[in-house]
Design an enzyme around this catalytic site. Structure first.
Site, mmCIF file in Angstrom:
data_model
loop_
_atom_site.group_PDB
_atom_site.id
_atom_site.type_symbol
_atom_site.label_atom_id
_atom_site.label_comp_id
_atom_site.label_asym_id
_atom_site.label_seq_id
_atom_site.Cartn_x
_atom_site.Cartn_y
_atom_site.Cartn_z
ATOM 1 N N GLY A 32 83.009 32.417 -3.364
ATOM 2 C CA GLY A 32 82.098 31.860 -2.553
ATOM 3 C C GLY A 32 81.177 30.835 -3.164
ATOM 4 N N CYS A 244 104.561 27.898 25.150
ATOM 5 C CA CYS A 244 105.125 29.060 24.512
ATOM 6 C C CYS A 244 104.543 30.386 25.015
ATOM 7 C CB CYS A 244 105.058 29.197 22.797
ATOM 8 S SG CYS A 244 103.526 29.803 22.185
ATOM 9 N N CYS A 266 99.376 25.643 21.918
ATOM 10 C CA CYS A 266 98.780 26.117 20.462
ATOM 11 C C CYS A 266 98.311 24.778 19.562
ATOM 12 C CB CYS A 266 100.065 26.853 19.947
ATOM 13 S SG CYS A 266 100.619 28.355 20.301
ATOM 14 N N CYS A 272 103.879 27.906 17.507
ATOM 15 C CA CYS A 272 104.586 27.348 18.914
ATOM 16 C C CYS A 272 106.022 27.206 18.919
ATOM 17 C CB CYS A 272 103.738 26.289 19.606
ATOM 18 S SG CYS A 272 103.941 26.142 21.194
#
Lengths: 291, 258
Positions: A32, A244, A266, A272
Site C-alpha cells: 500500500g 448472458c 457485463c 460474458c
C-alpha cells in the site's frame, strides 16, 4: 565506437527495468505504500496507461501470456493498442481469456473470474494519492501516511453521507491495506474492492505521470473504509446482464435508441462471452448462431 | 486542583539570522488561566506563539507541557507523531484568518467532525450529533451544518474555527489575533462567546493580540512585548491600570477613546 542496441526486449532498456523492479520489490515489501520511481517517457500520452505499461514491461518475460482490458473490455482502443504494443516489442503471446493470462494489465476493472496464484494484475493509475483532493500539499500527505493520520479520509466519506444520505463514492473507493496504509485502488468501481481482499494474485499499481508504484502482495488484507452506522456496500443491479443473464457481475449501461431504450451488459467482455458459450442467455441475446 | 503549571516556558529565543524574533522569554501557564501577549506589530508576539505551539522550532530554550498523566514532557524532545497528536487532541490553535484553520471546501459539520475522526471516531451519527451540539454552542444555526465555510460570514467562520478546535475537549488553546479583521459588534459577540467557553470548560489559553481591549476582557495575566523582549508582565488589570514600564505607559495611553 560501441554499437548502441536498437532494440531491447519489452521496449524499456535493462537499467530502467532494474530500477522499476527495485521499486516494485519495495512496494511489495510495504503493502500500500507509494514508492517513487523515475517514470520514463512512453510512446503514448499520459493518462493512457504509461505507468501500467512500464510496470508490465518490467515484469513481462518471453513465456508470459498477456491480457489487457480497458473498463473490463478486451476490444476497446486502449486495450487493443497496449496489447499490440507488447506483441510488437516483446513478441509475447496474448489472450482475452482471464484464466489463460499470466499478466493482466487493467484500466479500471478487476476481472469477474477469480484470479489464481501466479497471476499478476497490473493497474493503470491516474492519481495514486487517496488524500489528494482533500489535502493538496504532497509534503503534508506524505507526512500523514508516515504518521498514519487518516482522519481526513473519513471527512470525505462524512461529506458524502451529509450530502447524499449514503456513501456516494462509487469508484476509487479508499481502502486500508494490511491495517496500515490507506490506498487508492485506482478508479475501479467499488464493486471490485472486495476482490482485492486476500486475492491469490499479485496486484501492482503504476502511475506514470505521478511517478509512483504501489502493490498488494497475494493474500493481503484490503479493507474498504466506512462508518459503523454506514457500512461499506457494493453497487447492486436490478436486472441481470441482457446478453448472458449473469447476476453478481458489474454491468455497463448501453443506450439503444433515442427513445429511452437501454440495456445493461457485463462490463467484463471475456466473462460474458464465456457464459454465453456455456449456453447462458439474457433477454436481448437472441438465438445462438446456428441454433 | 493541582499546584503545578500546565505549560512551562524557559528562556525561549528565536533568531532569524542576526535578527531577533523573540529573546529569552520564560513564564508558567497555569490550568484555567488565560494569558495575553500584547505588543505592536513586529514585536515577536506571533513568533513566540509559534515557538510555543510547535509550529516553529526555537533557537534555544525549552517548552514543557504537563500531559494528562501529570508528567512534564519537553515538546521538542517528543516525536513528531506525538506532537501532531497533541496538536489535534489536547490543544487547539485559532488562526487570525479562519481560512487558515478551516477546510474551506468541506461542510461545517465535517470541519467540526474532522478532529473526532482523526482520533478514531467511526460512527457517523455520533460525529454529526457532536458537530450539531458544537455549532449550537458557538451560535451557528443547526441548518447551516451542511454548508461550506465559504458561505459563512467572517464572524461565523471564526466561531466555526473555535468549535472545530474545542470539539476534542482540549486543555490548552493558542489564539493568534482571534478578533482581527472583524467589525466591532461581531468582535464583542465573539469575545463574549470566548469568555463564556473558556470559563465553562476551564480552558487555559494563550492569546496574542495587539488590541488591549481584547486582553482586558479575556485574560487574567498579560505579557507586554517590544522588539522581541518582554518589557512588562503581570495581572491584566494591574498592567493596564498601573503600567510601570515606559513602553507600556505609551501603549495604554495610545488607546483611542470614543
Amino acid at each position: 565506437m560501441t554499437e548502441i542496441a536498437q532494440y531491447n526486449f519489452a521496449y524499456l532498456d535493462e537499467q530502467t527495468k532494474r530500477m522499476i523492479r527495485r521499486a516494485i520489490l519495495k512496494a511489495i515489501a510495504i503493502p500500500g505504500y507509494q514508492v517513487p520511481f523515475a517514470s520514463r517517457e512512453m510512446p503514448m500520452p499520459y493518462g493512457w496507461g504509461t505507468g501500467g505499461v512500464q510496470v508490465t514491461a518490467s515484469v513481462i518475460g518471453p513465456d508470459d501470456v498477456l491480457k489487457v482490458i480497458d473498463q473490463g473490455a478486451d476490444d476497446t482502443t486502449n486495450a487493443v493498442s497496449i496489447r499490440a504494443f507488447f506483441q510488437k516489442v516483446a513478441n509475447v503471446a496474448v489472450t482475452t481469456h482471464t484464466g489463460d493470462a499470466t499478466i493482466i494489465q487493467t484500466r479500471h476493472r478487476i476481472p469477474e473470474e477469480r484470479l489464481k496464484a501466479g497471476q499478476v494484475l497490473v493497474y493503470q493509475v491516474p492519481i495514486p494519492e487517496p488524500l489528494r483532493f482533500l489535502e493538496p500539499r504532497e509534503t503534508e500527505t506524505r507526512k500523514m501516511h508516515a504518521l498514519e493520520e487518516y482522519g481526513l479520509m473519513h471527512v470525505k466519506l462524512y461529506e458524502d453521507i451529509a450530502q447524499h444520505g449514503h456513501i456516494a463514492t462509487t469508484f476509487a473507493y479508499p481502502v486500508k491495506v494490511e491495517g496500515r496504509y490507506v490506498m487508492d485502488p485506482s478508479p475501479t468501481p467499488k464493486f471490485d474492492n472486495p476482490k482485492m481482499h486476500m486475492s491469490a494474485a499479485l496486484q501492482l499499481f503504476g502511475a506514470g505521470r505521478e511517478k509512483r508504484i504501489y502493490a498488494i502482495p497475494p493474500h493481503t488484507r484490503v479493507e474498504s473504509l466506512d462508518f459503523e452506522d454506514h457500512p461499506f456496500e457494493v453497487q447492486r443491479f436490478a436486472d441481470p446482464c441482457a446478453l448472458c443473464g449473469g447476476t453478481d457481475v458489474y454491468l455497463d449501461e448501453v443506450i439503444l435508441d433515442d427513445r429511452g431504450g437501454r440495456m445493461f451488459v457485463c462490463s467484463d467482455t471475456d466473462h460474458c462471452e464465456g457464459r454465453r458459450a456455456e449456453g447462458h442467455r439474457g433477454h436481448l441475446a437472441g438465438e445462438a448462431v446456428g441454433a | 486542583m493541582t499546584d503545578e503549571p500546565l505549560l512551562r516556558v524557559r528562556s525561549i529565543s528565536k533568531f532569524y539570522g542576526n535578527r531577533i524574533g523573540c529573546s529569552d522569554i520564560s513564564f508558567d501557564l497555569w490550568p484555567g488561566e488565560v494569558l495575553a501577549v500584547v505588543g505592536e506589530s513586529g514585536s515577536g508576539k506571533t513568533t513566540l506563539l509559534n515557538c510555543l505551539s510547535t509550529r516553529l522550532l526555537p533557537t534555544s530554550g525549552t517548552v514543557s507541557y504537563r500531559m494528562r498523566d501529570g508528567a512534564f514532557h519537553d515538546l521538542y524532545r517528543m516525536s513528531e507523531a506525538e506532537r501532531r497528536f497533541l496538536m489535534r487532541t489536547d490543544w487547539g490553535f485559532v488562526h487570525q484568518n479562519p481560512a487558515d484553520g478551516l477546510r474551506m471546501t468541506v461542510s461545517a459539520g465535517a470541519n467540526v467532525g474532522e478532529r473526532l475522526m482523526a482520533v478514531g471516531d467511526r460512527h457517523y451519527g455520533q460525529i454529526r450529533a457532536a458537530a450539531t451540539d458544537w455549532l449550537g454552542r458557538v451560535e451557528i444555526a443547526e441548518d447551516r451544518i451542511d454548508d461550506q465555510p465559504r458561505a459563512f460570514s467572517g464572524g461565523m467562520r471564526q466561531r466555526l474555527q473555535i468549535a472545530r478546535n474545542l470539539v476534542t475537549g482540549p486543555r490548552l488553546v493558542f489564539m493568534d489575533e482571534p478578533t482581527g479583521g472583524l467589525d466591532v459588534s461581531v468582535q464583542a459577540r465573539l469575545l463574549d462567546l470566548l469568555r463564556g467557553l473558556v470559563h465553562e470548560l476551564g480552558l487555559s489559553a494563550i492569546v496574542v493580540t495587539h488590541d488591549l481591549a481584547v486582553a482586558r476582557l479575556l485574560s487574567h495575566r498579560m505579557i507586554v512585548m517590544k522588539d522581541g523582549h518582554v518589557v512588562e508582565s503581570g495581572l491584566t488589570d494591574r498592567v493596564l491600570d498601573d503600567p510601570q514600564a515606559p513602553y507600556t505607559q505609551l501603549l495604554v495611553s495610545s488607546i483611542l477613546q470614543v
